[in-house]
Design an enzyme around this catalytic site. Sequence first.
Site, PDB file in Angstrom:
ATOM      1  N   ASP A  47       0.831  -1.224   0.311  1.00 41.90           N
ATOM      2  CA  ASP A  47       0.103  -0.103  -0.158  1.00 41.90           C
ATOM      3  C   ASP A  47       0.802   1.377  -0.041  1.00 41.90           C
ATOM      4  O   ASP A  47       1.843   1.538   0.903  1.00 41.90           O
ATOM      5  CB  ASP A  47      -0.909   0.030   1.111  1.00 41.90           C
ATOM      6  CG  ASP A  47      -2.181   0.871   1.015  1.00 41.90           C
ATOM      7  OD1 ASP A  47      -2.881   0.582   0.135  1.00 41.90           O
ATOM      8  OD2 ASP A  47      -2.369   1.606   1.900  1.00 41.90           O
ATOM      9  N   ASP A  48       0.816   2.027  -0.909  1.00 43.67           N
ATOM     10  CA  ASP A  48       1.503   3.530  -1.020  1.00 43.67           C
ATOM     11  C   ASP A  48       3.003   3.383  -0.931  1.00 43.67           C
ATOM     12  O   ASP A  48       3.677   4.024  -0.313  1.00 43.67           O
ATOM     13  CB  ASP A  48       1.076   4.207   0.252  1.00 43.67           C
ATOM     14  CG  ASP A  48      -0.377   4.353   0.277  1.00 43.67           C
ATOM     15  OD1 ASP A  48      -1.060   4.482  -0.715  1.00 43.67           O
ATOM     16  OD2 ASP A  48      -1.010   5.043   1.385  1.00 43.67           O
ATOM     17  N   CYS A  83      -5.797   4.355  -3.936  1.00 44.76           N
ATOM     18  CA  CYS A  83      -6.022   3.122  -3.603  1.00 44.76           C
ATOM     19  C   CYS A  83      -7.184   2.615  -4.272  1.00 44.76           C
ATOM     20  O   CYS A  83      -6.846   1.476  -5.176  1.00 44.76           O
ATOM     21  CB  CYS A  83      -6.104   2.977  -1.905  1.00 44.76           C
ATOM     22  SG  CYS A  83      -4.832   3.477  -1.023  1.00 44.76           S
TER      23      CYS A  83
END
Length: 487
Positions: A47-48, A83
């Site tokens: 994530d990220d 996301c």
Amino acid sequence: MAHAAEARWLLFSLLQLGLVFGAWSGAEAAARHGGARKPNVVLILTDDQDVYLGGMTPLKKTNALIAEKGITFSNAYVPSALCCPSRASILTGKYPHNHHVVNNTLEGNCSSKSWQKIQEPYTFPAILRSMCGYQTFFAGKYLNEYGAEDAGGIGHVPPGWSFWYALEKNSKYYNYTLSINGKARKHGENYSVDYLTDVLDKHWLIRQAKTPMTNSSIQFLDDAFRKRWQTLLSVDDMVEKLVKRLEFHGELDNTYIFYTSDNGFHTGQFSLPIDKRQLYEFDIKVPLLVRGPGVKPNQTNEMLVANIDLGPTILDIAGYDLNKTQMDGMSLLPLLRGDVNITWRSDVLVEYQGEGHNSSDPTCPALGPGVTHCFPDCVCEDAYNNTYACVRTLSSSWDLQYCEFDDREVFVEVYNLTADPHQITNIAKTIDQEILEKMNYRLMMLQSCSGATCRTPGVFDPGYKFNPHLMFSNHGIQTRRLFTRSL
């Protein structure tokens, strides 16, 4: 399933990662393919995770076990630096204008009833299980609004999953709830048991950032950067455990492992604090590493790829006819095998619909309504009119990004990344007018593309056709205003 015990072990041990998808080829899949056993596939999605500020640096084991044993794609992009739209693109193989997930809210189609009805039945996991005979499992964060009561709660298990261990809503390290095949399991604050990463010139928005940054902002960013790297060390350990477990069970040589992120991240670039959502390389470029059968070690591939390619690639590995899908992406399998004389794309579409609040932020009333994600020094990360679409072009002669904002200025940003890799100078008013017109036309075409039309020749390809008479047609205006929302 031939390896149910191993798959269950992986489910529990890999919940710490942002997302783990696994597809295991057992007897059913073999029977559908003339008795020949198909490869297994594991997709690890963080994530990220950025690449521009050393996001891969802490991952020594991951680099050794995946990159050095396979291929690194050095020009991998996401079609939306947020996301939920990005993850929806991975699942469907489609650009956001075709899967219609535009932000991280239910209203933006993130895990909404509409998404569940129209898109989920045709994701690549659903096809793998129903048409290819694979057993599948999922562990970690799915879509940001997954588990919302208005969208079926955590009892909803999307089609295509044999085993489902999904986080309710967005990323949390403690005090979270998992959907275990549709049943709730709550976790608390015990580190050894509950820590999820161990259990699982420019546009006005940029101009409003404070330069130089305050000392308190710099300290905040330093702390955030350090914590991000600490979290990645846990990811690195779990990648090592995954590879060792596959090797122990004799499955490693028959398994493709993909490692990537849902979007990049910025921590201070252009004096923006921390977030994503922007059109620049630090937010839209992601790591992509692949190892597997027939993939030679220590390769770097500079072809322009995107996360819409992951679904088609995995289905291609499974032997599924991609002509039966409506996916916008391309299979990476020819690149993984090292095929020669491949015709490949030279551009990808990046699109984003800005978010904001209808009322002013109480801490920053002077900014007025329409902004969101504002920090104490009144630097805001997003706004309604931070709605843009870009063509990211990479050819033998050009490394270019062309972007249009859907705002009152109809603001345009253009960057020559060969001369300006950090995207400091907007050359929209100095670049050759013919190139500008061609990029504008190409953007309109991509914003209305679907399936094979998303893979037509780009501006600098030999087969490109340019018809300036179509630039100002009703069709063109309509596609440019796809995500219109006024302040």
